[in-house]
Design a protein around this motif. Structure first.
Motif, PDB file in Angstrom:
ATOM      1  N   ASN A 384       0.131  -5.409   6.574  1.00  0.00           N
ATOM      2  CA  ASN A 384       0.356  -5.201   5.080  1.00  0.00           C
ATOM      3  C   ASN A 384       1.023  -3.774   4.943  1.00  0.00           C
ATOM      4  OD1 ASN A 384      -1.321  -7.485   4.582  1.00  0.00           O
ATOM      5  ND2 ASN A 384      -3.105  -6.064   4.815  1.00  0.00           N
ATOM      6  N   LEU A 385       2.102  -3.862   4.286  1.00  0.00           N
ATOM      7  CA  LEU A 385       2.921  -2.387   3.922  1.00  0.00           C
ATOM      8  C   LEU A 385       2.751  -2.183   2.613  1.00  0.00           C
ATOM      9  CD1 LEU A 385       5.989  -3.643   6.071  1.00  0.00           C
ATOM     10  CD2 LEU A 385       3.952  -2.154   6.841  1.00  0.00           C
ATOM     11  N   LEU A 386       2.861  -0.796   2.521  1.00  0.00           N
ATOM     12  CA  LEU A 386       2.851   0.003   1.198  1.00  0.00           C
ATOM     13  C   LEU A 386       4.401   0.510   1.191  1.00  0.00           C
ATOM     14  CD1 LEU A 386       2.276   0.886  -1.696  1.00  0.00           C
ATOM     15  CD2 LEU A 386       0.687   2.611  -0.683  1.00  0.00           C
ATOM     16  N   THR A 387       5.150   0.109   0.512  1.00  0.00           N
ATOM     17  CA  THR A 387       6.529   0.958   0.390  1.00  0.00           C
ATOM     18  C   THR A 387       6.960   1.609  -1.033  1.00  0.00           C
ATOM     19  OG1 THR A 387       7.507  -0.822   1.686  1.00  0.00           O
ATOM     20  CG2 THR A 387       8.921   0.817   1.080  1.00  0.00           C
ATOM     21  N   THR A 388       7.287   3.272  -0.847  1.00  0.00           N
ATOM     22  CA  THR A 388       7.616   3.806  -2.157  1.00  0.00           C
ATOM     23  C   THR A 388       8.962   4.217  -1.945  1.00  0.00           C
ATOM     24  OG1 THR A 388       7.034   6.062  -1.336  1.00  0.00           O
ATOM     25  CG2 THR A 388       5.408   4.751  -2.425  1.00  0.00           C
ATOM     26  N   ALA A 389       9.688   4.993  -2.510  1.00  0.00           N
ATOM     27  CA  ALA A 389      11.123   5.505  -2.577  1.00  0.00           C
ATOM     28  C   ALA A 389      11.150   6.275  -1.378  1.00  0.00           C
ATOM     29  CB  ALA A 389      11.566   6.134  -3.821  1.00  0.00           C
ATOM     30  N   THR A 390      10.065   6.958  -0.794  1.00  0.00           N
ATOM     31  CA  THR A 390      10.154   7.722   0.336  1.00  0.00           C
ATOM     32  C   THR A 390       9.554   7.373   1.619  1.00  0.00           C
ATOM     33  OG1 THR A 390       8.443   8.868  -0.442  1.00  0.00           O
ATOM     34  CG2 THR A 390      10.558   9.732  -1.123  1.00  0.00           C
ATOM     35  N   GLU A 391       8.598   6.460   1.609  1.00  0.00           N
ATOM     36  CA  GLU A 391       7.620   6.322   3.077  1.00  0.00           C
ATOM     37  C   GLU A 391       7.382   4.863   3.044  1.00  0.00           C
ATOM     38  OE1 GLU A 391       4.142   8.685   3.223  1.00  0.00           O
ATOM     39  OE2 GLU A 391       4.422   9.207   1.238  1.00  0.00           O
ATOM     40  N   THR A 392       7.081   4.402   4.218  1.00  0.00           N
ATOM     41  CA  THR A 392       6.437   2.949   4.430  1.00  0.00           C
ATOM     42  C   THR A 392       5.076   3.388   4.906  1.00  0.00           C
ATOM     43  OG1 THR A 392       8.458   1.787   4.252  1.00  0.00           O
ATOM     44  CG2 THR A 392       6.613   0.650   5.260  1.00  0.00           C
ATOM     45  N   ILE A 393       3.988   2.597   4.274  1.00  0.00           N
ATOM     46  CA  ILE A 393       2.542   3.064   5.200  1.00  0.00           C
ATOM     47  C   ILE A 393       2.030   1.487   5.470  1.00  0.00           C
ATOM     48  CG2 ILE A 393       0.304   3.972   4.804  1.00  0.00           C
ATOM     49  CD1 ILE A 393       1.768   5.779   2.465  1.00  0.00           C
ATOM     50  N   GLU A 394       1.315   1.381   6.431  1.00  0.00           N
ATOM     51  CA  GLU A 394       0.711   0.271   7.008  1.00  0.00           C
ATOM     52  C   GLU A 394      -0.737   0.369   6.342  1.00  0.00           C
ATOM     53  OE1 GLU A 394       1.133  -1.026  10.817  1.00  0.00           O
ATOM     54  OE2 GLU A 394      -0.087  -2.911  10.421  1.00  0.00           O
ATOM     55  N   PHE A 395      -1.371  -0.595   5.773  1.00  0.00           N
ATOM     56  CA  PHE A 395      -2.700  -0.487   5.308  1.00  0.00           C
ATOM     57  C   PHE A 395      -3.481  -1.767   5.940  1.00  0.00           C
ATOM     58  CE2 PHE A 395      -2.844  -3.302   1.753  1.00  0.00           C
ATOM     59  CZ  PHE A 395      -1.381  -3.440   1.293  1.00  0.00           C
ATOM     60  N   HIS A 396      -4.864  -1.799   5.805  1.00  0.00           N
ATOM     61  CA  HIS A 396      -5.504  -2.871   6.177  1.00  0.00           C
ATOM     62  C   HIS A 396      -6.612  -3.612   5.284  1.00  0.00           C
ATOM     63  CE1 HIS A 396      -4.153  -2.158  10.200  1.00  0.00           C
ATOM     64  NE2 HIS A 396      -4.240  -0.865  10.231  1.00  0.00           N
ATOM     65  N   THR A 397      -7.252  -2.476   4.581  1.00  0.00           N
ATOM     66  CA  THR A 397      -8.035  -2.935   3.478  1.00  0.00           C
ATOM     67  C   THR A 397      -7.661  -2.617   2.188  1.00  0.00           C
ATOM     68  OG1 THR A 397      -9.284  -1.153   3.685  1.00  0.00           O
ATOM     69  CG2 THR A 397     -10.115  -2.950   4.957  1.00  0.00           C
ATOM     70  N   ASN A 398      -8.113  -3.300   0.968  1.00  0.00           N
ATOM     71  CA  ASN A 398      -7.626  -2.951  -0.266  1.00  0.00           C
ATOM     72  C   ASN A 398      -7.988  -1.798  -0.796  1.00  0.00           C
ATOM     73  OD1 ASN A 398      -6.894  -5.788  -0.276  1.00  0.00           O
ATOM     74  ND2 ASN A 398      -8.337  -6.354  -1.843  1.00  0.00           N
ATOM     75  N   GLN A 399      -9.461  -1.228  -0.171  1.00  0.00           N
ATOM     76  CA  GLN A 399     -10.006   0.086  -0.299  1.00  0.00           C
ATOM     77  C   GLN A 399      -8.786   1.025   0.157  1.00  0.00           C
ATOM     78  OE1 GLN A 399     -13.496   0.894  -0.947  1.00  0.00           O
ATOM     79  NE2 GLN A 399     -12.916   2.898  -1.042  1.00  0.00           N
ATOM     80  N   GLU A 400      -8.172   0.700   1.148  1.00  0.00           N
ATOM     81  CA  GLU A 400      -7.361   1.998   1.983  1.00  0.00           C
ATOM     82  C   GLU A 400      -6.067   1.861   1.069  1.00  0.00           C
ATOM     83  OE1 GLU A 400      -5.061   1.729   6.108  1.00  0.00           O
ATOM     84  OE2 GLU A 400      -7.012   0.912   6.169  1.00  0.00           O
ATOM     85  N   LEU A 401      -5.663   0.798   0.689  1.00  0.00           N
ATOM     86  CA  LEU A 401      -4.446   0.613  -0.249  1.00  0.00           C
ATOM     87  C   LEU A 401      -4.682   1.486  -1.537  1.00  0.00           C
ATOM     88  CD1 LEU A 401      -1.667  -0.595  -1.198  1.00  0.00           C
ATOM     89  CD2 LEU A 401      -3.104  -2.647  -2.191  1.00  0.00           C
ATOM     90  N   GLN A 402      -5.820   1.236  -2.105  1.00  0.00           N
ATOM     91  CA  GLN A 402      -6.096   2.067  -3.350  1.00  0.00           C
ATOM     92  C   GLN A 402      -5.905   3.520  -3.231  1.00  0.00           C
ATOM     93  OE1 GLN A 402      -9.549   0.795  -5.338  1.00  0.00           O
ATOM     94  NE2 GLN A 402      -8.646   1.075  -7.259  1.00  0.00           N
ATOM     95  N   GLU A 403      -6.640   3.931  -2.290  1.00  0.00           N
ATOM     96  CA  GLU A 403      -6.835   5.309  -1.748  1.00  0.00           C
ATOM     97  C   GLU A 403      -5.391   5.913  -1.436  1.00  0.00           C
ATOM     98  OE1 GLU A 403     -11.040   4.962   0.394  1.00  0.00           O
ATOM     99  OE2 GLU A 403      -9.294   5.575   1.568  1.00  0.00           O
ATOM    100  N   GLN A 404      -4.384   5.091  -0.687  1.00  0.00           N
ATOM    101  CA  GLN A 404      -2.993   5.406  -0.461  1.00  0.00           C
ATOM    102  C   GLN A 404      -2.223   5.810  -1.757  1.00  0.00           C
ATOM    103  OE1 GLN A 404      -1.932   6.694   2.018  1.00  0.00           O
ATOM    104  NE2 GLN A 404      -2.890   5.531   3.919  1.00  0.00           N
ATOM    105  N   ILE A 405      -2.346   4.825  -2.761  1.00  0.00           N
ATOM    106  CA  ILE A 405      -1.710   4.897  -3.982  1.00  0.00           C
ATOM    107  C   ILE A 405      -2.174   6.060  -4.982  1.00  0.00           C
ATOM    108  CG2 ILE A 405      -1.461   3.788  -6.259  1.00  0.00           C
ATOM    109  CD1 ILE A 405      -0.716   1.061  -4.986  1.00  0.00           C
TER     110      ILE A 405
END
Lengths: 412, 208
Positions: A384-405
């Motif tokens: 699972n990847l989260l991509t913004t204009a500047t970076e790409t981050i890998e995440f494992h749980t929904n909780q982790e995703l929410q924290e990253q955002i």
């Protein structure tokens, strides 16, 4: 009506619509801060209402509809008239003050284009106060909105409907001459006006006033000073004093800088009786708003109610150069492998519950997706990847995703 | 000071207009008779001059695409735009006339009028209470009565030579025409000083 075709993307009019909503929102909020309450008038109205009220709209300009029983109706061609009628009917002896605002379409077939038959107006009507302080308050509201809109240089022109009517009373003109005279004053056509005057036998002091009227334009203090030097009849003097009072009251609102007096101002709506005004924005050729005091309109409905109001032409306002709209970017998009359908839906609901905008898109259709996305979430079979204009981050749980955002948001 | 856009009518009066602008102190680079350029700037880059078809000048000004227009009264009357008309520049003098064959106006219940100016024609005959049918033409209007397409024409005449050579006579004289300076109302409201300054300079040049 606007339509935009953006690169790679057919966007019928979502941008224009969002912009329109933004402007409406701004106006509504500003109206409320001055104590106005929103109302609406019916879309279909009796044709008779408009044929019996004199000095308003041309019958040809109204869009007529015939109902089942053969009654002729019109699509709301004006808003001030039906509101005044309602107020007059309910409280013929109005003792309190009423402040109403509206955001409604009016329908007139004055234009060649069918899309222009419909025109969105936003305005206010203030009933039950005949004082100059009410006039000043209304003008301050107009100035406030024009500042809110951040549209660059704007000017509010103030005149007096009674001024021109008073001059007409001193001349005995045929209807055709009146029309011609009105056009000359409206066009500030001094050369034409002089020729017109020469053909008539006119009292010298009246002639002097007529010649000067179109030139009495500019800074309120200067204009009033210059007007006072003319030999004005008593009635006109009183009207000038009203304008002077309004202008001096406006100083308390600190908005006199944008205001000019135009004693040659004439409004095409005959129901205006006292102060009239219109607002201009630099890059739009026509008045963006018009208004004035109409103390005698209620007389036609058997009541006596002083009133003042104005209306903004929203469609005209939206013809201003469209700026890149911050809302045009999609906040969150989730691209998912078919095997991750459930997780994708979970993520979407999680953010939607917090009031964020999320769209879902299967990975195989990613080529059909063209909006700009701030946070792009890709759920592949393996990671699972989260991509913004500047970076790409890998995440494992929904909780982790929410924290990253949340972290990225705070950073921004 | 803000840049101001002036729409100038091409054709009949453009040379006189440019001359007037020059004597008012506005000089435009490479503006000559045979240029195909449509946009010019003055040396101080305060005025942008756009060269447009005369009939379109009132439209440009009413829409606010130009702040000021220099154009004949004939086109202003036809366009019926809501504008300020601040100066009569006195050149390009001519007049509107109704012309036709000698018998044209006699005892007709309904006239057919050919013109480049259907609005002007309509207004004139409406004032007189004569019902008409207008035919909009874009040139050689004099031909219409000769071949029987129209009873009369409404057109502008300077010397009347074209009418005479085609056997038409002036049946009625209407408005006097000359070149005018028109101004967009919003421009006047938001750039009052710039526009008044421009108008004053032109006025002085006219008097001088």
């Amino acid at each position: 009506m606007h339509s935009y075709v953006k690169e790679n993307k057919l966007d019928l009019n979502t941008i224009a619509f969002k912009q329109k909503e933004k402007v409406i929102d701004l106006l509504k909020k500003r109206f409320s801060t001055y104590g106005y309450q929103q109302i609406q008038t019916p879309a279909f109205e009796s044709y008779d209402l408009y044929t019996t009220v004199t000095g308003t709209l041309k019958q040809d300009d109204m869009i007529k509809v015939i109902d089942r029983s053969g009654r002729v109706l019109v699509l709301r061609p004006d808003i001030t008239i039906p509101i005044t009628q309602q107020v007059a009917k309910q409280t013929p002896q109005l003792t309190e003050e009423l402040r109403y605002f509206y955001v409604s379409d009016v329908f007139r077939n004055t234009s060649q284009q069918i899309t222009d038959y419909e025109q969105l107006q936003a305005g206010v009507e203030f009933f039950g106060n005949n004082g100059s302080e009410a006039d000043a308050e209304i003008l301050a509201l107009v100035e406030h909105i024009l500042s809110d809109l951040q549209v660059g240089t704007f000017t509010i022109e103030i005149g007096h409907a009674g001024f021109f009517k008073e001059i007409l009373d001193h001349l005995s003109l045929t209807p055709e001459q009146t029309n011609q005279f009105k056009q000359l004053v409206q066009a500030k056509n001094i050369a034409g006006l002089q020729q017109f005057i020469n053909k008539l036998n006119m009292n010298e002091s009246v002639q002097n006033i007529v010649e000067q009227i179109p030139l009495l334009y500019g800074n309120p203090t200067t204009v009033i000073q210059r007007a006072k030097e003319l030999e004005l009849p008593a009635n006109m003097k009183r009207k000038l004093e009203t304008l002077e009072e309004i202008c001096s009251l406006l100083e308390a609102y600190q908005c006199t800088e944008r205001i000019v007096l135009d004693l040659g101002l004439i409004n095409h709506m005959d129901y205006y009786s006292d102060v009239i005004f219109q607002g201009f924005i630099e890059s739009i050729g026509k008045p963006i708003l018009t208004g004035g005091r109409y103390n005698h309109l209620a007389d036609q409905f058997g009541a006596s109610i002083p009133a003042i109001g104005f209306a903004f032409d929203i469609d005209l306002l939206l013809t201003l150069e469209q700026q890149e709209d911050p809302y045009d970017t999609q906040e969150i998009a989730v691209f998912y492998d078919p095997s991750k359908r459930k997780q994708a839906a979970n993520i979407a609901q999680l953010f939607r519950r917090n009031g964020q905008s999320v769209v879902l898109c299967p990975l195989e259709k990613v080529n059909h997706f063209h909006s700009n996305v701030r946070y792009k979430i890709t759920l592949k079979q393996t990671k699972n990847l989260l991509t913004t204009a500047t970076e790409t981050i890998e995440f494992h749980t929904n909780q982790e995703l929410q924290e990253q955002i949340n972290r990225l948001r705070e950073g921004a | 000071m803000a840049l101001m856009t002036v729409a100038l009518a091409k054709g009949r009066t453009s040379n006189s207009s440019i001359k007037l602008l020059q004597s008012a102190g506005f000089h435009f680079d490479d503006i000559e008779d045979n240029t195909r350029k449509l946009v010019f700037y003055d040396k101080e880059r305060k005025v942008k001059l756009i060269s447009v078809k005369a009939v379109d000048v009132p439209t440009y000004v009413e829409k606010g695409a130009a702040d000021i227009g220099i154009v004949g009264k004939d086109n202003i009357l036809e366009a019926q735009s809501d504008l300020y008309e601040l100066l009569d520049l006195n050149f390009g003098q001519c007049k509107f006339v109704v012309a036709g064959l000698n018998s044209s106006l006699q005892q007709r219940s309904r006239l057919t009028v050919a013109s480049k100016y259907p609005v002007v024609a309509q207004n004139h005959f409406q004032r007189k209470g004569i019902p008409i049918e207008t035919i909009k033409l874009n040139g050689s209007v004099e031909l219409a009565p000769l071949i029987g397409m129209a009873d009369v024409i409404v057109d502008i005449v300077e010397t009347g030579r074209t009418l005479r050579e085609n056997g038409l006579t002036v049946l009625e004289e209407l408005d006097h025409i000359s070149t005018r300076l028109i101004v967009n109302k919003a421009s006047f409201a938001t750039k009052t000083d710039t526009i008044e300054d421009f108008v004053t300079k032109l006025k002085k040049a006219l008097e001088g």
